[in-house]
Scaffold this active site. Structure first.
Site, PDB file in Angstrom:
ATOM      1  N   ASP A   1     -16.431   3.052  -5.920  1.00  0.00           N
ATOM      2  CA  ASP A   1     -15.376   2.866  -4.922  1.00  0.00           C
ATOM      3  C   ASP A   1     -15.603   1.585  -4.115  1.00  0.00           C
ATOM      4  OD1 ASP A   1     -13.074   3.482  -3.555  1.00  0.00           O
ATOM      5  OD2 ASP A   1     -14.005   4.939  -2.213  1.00  0.00           O
ATOM      6  N   GLY A   2     -14.512   0.987  -3.663  1.00  0.00           N
ATOM      7  CA  GLY A   2     -14.600  -0.153  -2.749  1.00  0.00           C
ATOM      8  C   GLY A   2     -14.130  -1.485  -3.321  1.00  0.00           C
TER       9      GLY A   2
ATOM     10  N   ARG B   1     -11.333  -3.093  -0.994  1.00  0.00           N
ATOM     11  CA  ARG B   1     -11.858  -3.618   0.272  1.00  0.00           C
ATOM     12  C   ARG B   1     -12.695  -4.872   0.053  1.00  0.00           C
ATOM     13  NH1 ARG B   1     -14.307   1.879   1.983  1.00  0.00           N
ATOM     14  NH2 ARG B   1     -13.479   2.407  -0.077  1.00  0.00           N
TER      15      ARG B   1
ATOM     16  N   GLU C   1      -5.090  11.212  -8.986  1.00  0.00           N
ATOM     17  CA  GLU C   1      -4.414  10.752  -7.765  1.00  0.00           C
ATOM     18  C   GLU C   1      -4.124   9.253  -7.797  1.00  0.00           C
ATOM     19  OE1 GLU C   1      -7.036  12.857  -7.781  1.00  0.00           O
ATOM     20  OE2 GLU C   1      -5.891  14.627  -7.161  1.00  0.00           O
ATOM     21  N   ASN C   2      -4.917   8.501  -8.571  1.00  0.00           N
ATOM     22  CA  ASN C   2      -4.698   7.048  -8.631  1.00  0.00           C
ATOM     23  C   ASN C   2      -3.362   6.672  -9.290  1.00  0.00           C
ATOM     24  OD1 ASN C   2      -8.236   6.324  -9.125  1.00  0.00           O
ATOM     25  ND2 ASN C   2      -7.045   6.218  -7.233  1.00  0.00           N
ATOM     26  N   TRP C   3      -2.708   7.631  -9.960  1.00  0.00           N
ATOM     27  CA  TRP C   3      -1.376   7.362 -10.504  1.00  0.00           C
ATOM     28  C   TRP C   3      -0.372   7.084  -9.381  1.00  0.00           C
ATOM     29  CZ3 TRP C   3      -1.159   5.932 -15.256  1.00  0.00           C
ATOM     30  CH2 TRP C   3      -1.968   6.509 -16.231  1.00  0.00           C
TER      31      TRP C   3
ATOM     32  N   ARG D   1     -21.858   7.768  -4.649  1.00  0.00           N
ATOM     33  CA  ARG D   1     -20.566   7.186  -4.300  1.00  0.00           C
ATOM     34  C   ARG D   1     -20.808   5.921  -3.494  1.00  0.00           C
ATOM     35  NH1 ARG D   1     -14.795   9.640  -2.830  1.00  0.00           N
ATOM     36  NH2 ARG D   1     -13.702   7.659  -2.609  1.00  0.00           N
TER      37      ARG D   1
ATOM     38  N   SER E   1     -13.412  13.327  -3.707  1.00  0.00           N
ATOM     39  CA  SER E   1     -12.149  12.856  -4.303  1.00  0.00           C
ATOM     40  C   SER E   1     -11.846  13.477  -5.681  1.00  0.00           C
ATOM     41  CB  SER E   1     -12.127  11.322  -4.390  1.00  0.00           C
ATOM     42  OG  SER E   1     -12.266  10.748  -3.114  1.00  0.00           O
TER      43      SER E   1
HETATM   44  C1  IPE Z   1     -11.886   7.760  -6.233  1.00  0.00           C
HETATM   45  O1  IPE Z   1     -11.638   6.635  -5.458  1.00  0.00           O
HETATM   46  C2  IPE Z   1     -11.482   7.511  -7.644  1.00  0.00           C
HETATM   47  C3  IPE Z   1     -12.225   6.493  -8.354  1.00  0.00           C
HETATM   48  C4  IPE Z   1     -13.276   5.846  -7.941  1.00  0.00           C
HETATM   49  C5  IPE Z   1     -11.742   6.205  -9.672  1.00  0.00           C
HETATM   50  P1  IPE Z   1     -10.342   6.540  -4.522  1.00  0.00           P
HETATM   51  O2  IPE Z   1     -10.481   5.279  -3.778  1.00  0.00           O
HETATM   52  O3  IPE Z   1      -9.126   6.708  -5.329  1.00  0.00           O
HETATM   53  O4  IPE Z   1     -10.533   7.801  -3.586  1.00  0.00           O
HETATM   54  P2  IPE Z   1      -9.865   8.160  -2.192  1.00  0.00           P
HETATM   55  O5  IPE Z   1      -8.387   8.215  -2.428  1.00  0.00           O
HETATM   56  O6  IPE Z   1     -10.230   7.103  -1.222  1.00  0.00           O
HETATM   57  O7  IPE Z   1     -10.453   9.477  -1.822  1.00  0.00           O
HETATM   58  C1  IPE Z   2     -12.266   1.969  -6.753  1.00  0.00           C
HETATM   59  O1  IPE Z   2     -11.950   1.012  -5.793  1.00  0.00           O
HETATM   60  C2  IPE Z   2     -11.551   1.725  -8.058  1.00  0.00           C
HETATM   61  C3  IPE Z   2     -10.467   2.668  -8.366  1.00  0.00           C
HETATM   62  C4  IPE Z   2     -10.163   3.716  -7.653  1.00  0.00           C
HETATM   63  C5  IPE Z   2      -9.685   2.386  -9.545  1.00  0.00           C
HETATM   64  P1  IPE Z   2     -10.666   1.128  -4.877  1.00  0.00           P
HETATM   65  O2  IPE Z   2      -9.535   0.467  -5.576  1.00  0.00           O
HETATM   66  O3  IPE Z   2     -10.442   2.544  -4.494  1.00  0.00           O
HETATM   67  O4  IPE Z   2     -11.090   0.276  -3.632  1.00  0.00           O
HETATM   68  P2  IPE Z   2     -10.861   0.626  -2.088  1.00  0.00           P
HETATM   69  O5  IPE Z   2     -11.386   2.019  -1.869  1.00  0.00           O
HETATM   70  O6  IPE Z   2      -9.405   0.538  -1.841  1.00  0.00           O
HETATM   71  O7  IPE Z   2     -11.644  -0.401  -1.362  1.00  0.00           O
HETATM   72 MG    MG Z   3     -11.104   3.683  -2.948  1.00  0.00          MG
END
Ligand code: IPE
Ligand code: IPE
Ligand code: MG
Length: 245
Positions: free
Chosen positions: A19-20, A23, A66-68, A187, A195
């Site tokens: 994650d991140g 950002r 949820e990323n959809w 994480r 998540s």
């Molecule tokens: C969780 O990250 C999913 C992946 C790393 C693929 P998200 O960034 O989507 O999670 P939330 O929405 O902040 O909980």
């Molecule tokens: C994780 O990074 C990658 C995926 C969920 C695909 P994010 O895209 O969630 O990055 P932040 O959390 O917005 O920084």
């Molecule tokens: Mg994220």
């Protein structure tokens, strides 16, 4: 910490919520996409280090159910990045004898992604050095709902009796049926939540939260997480004394 120390008590199954990325890019005044492509660098480094450390199972959360809900453009670029990475890393998977595995609602992915995944999974299926599982279009609740549905049909068709349903039968119907329970879950990015990742499989995992944004994550950070893991006492409900005895 020198490597030989770390190698003493390596988790058999390491899972990572990467994650991140967004950002990381925003901090640099760049588009979120920029973060995703730099995230691939961290994936390469962590996979290579996991092989060196003889981690048997590495599972990476790459795209959640949820990323959809993200902007279509971001989803499209993530899918393209996935296809390109599968192509560019294919030889390295063979060289390192890594078996690729995928969990999630794969049918929902674009055809080009499905085809590429199918090819790489097929070509690497006999590799035994490490199983690298990508969680794609993955949601723990959806996985569990699927298990219930499969079992309900089996009961209805008299293939299985309700009394026979136990934890091992549930395991056999999960996407992760061929994987052991998660030992360590990392994480990145400072968020302290699951998540919807591997809800069943992390029942007794050790949790490690790192503030580092995924594109900045290196093997040094991985070592730090492993060192923390190795200092913990995994009691599984028992007392410390019992474990010593
Ligand atoms: C969780 O990250 C999913 C992946 C790393 C693929 P998200 O960034 O989507 O999670 P939330 O929405 O902040 O909980
Ligand atoms: C994780 O990074 C990658 C995926 C969920 C695909 P994010 O895209 O969630 O990055 P932040 O959390 O917005 O920084
Ligand atoms: Mg994220």
């Amino acid at each position: 910490m020198i490597m030989s120390d770390i190698k003493n008590d390596i988790p058999k199954h390491l899972a990572i919520i990467m994650d991140g990325n967004g950002r990381w890019a925003e901090k640099k005044g760049k588009n979120r996409i920029h973060g995703h492509s730099h995230g691939v660098r961290a994936v390469q480094e962590v996979v290579e280090e996991a092989v060196q450390l003889k981690i048997e199972y590495l599972t990476l959360y790459a795209f959640s159910t949820e990323n959809w809900s993200r902007p279509e453009e971001e989803i499209g670029i993530l899918m393209k990045l996935l296809v390109n990475t599968l192509r560019s890393e294919f030889e390295k998977l063979l060289e390192n004898r890594i078996k690729l595995n995928v969990i999630g609602n794969i049918g929902q992915l674009p055809e080009i992604v499905r085809n590429e995944l199918e090819y790489v999974v097929d070509q690497t299926q006999n590799n035994t050095e490490m199983t690298l599982t990508l969680a794609l279009s993955y949601g723990g609740r959806e996985e569990l709902a699927n298990v219930l549905k499969q079992l309900a049909y089996k009961v209805k068709d008299n293939i299985i009796s309700p009394e026979k349903i136990d934890q091992s039968i549930i395991n056999e119907h999960l996407y992760t049926q061929n994987l052991p329970d998660v030992d360590l879950l990392i994480r990145t990015s400072g968020e302290k939540r699951i998540s919807n990742f591997l809800l069943w499989q992390i029942a007794y995992a050790e949790l490690y939260f790192s503030k580092v944004l995924w594109p900045d994550f290196t093997k040094k950070h991985l070592h730090k997480a492993l060192t923390s893991y190795q200092k913990r006492e995994r009691r599984f409900g028992k007392t410390s004394k019992q474990l010593l005895g």
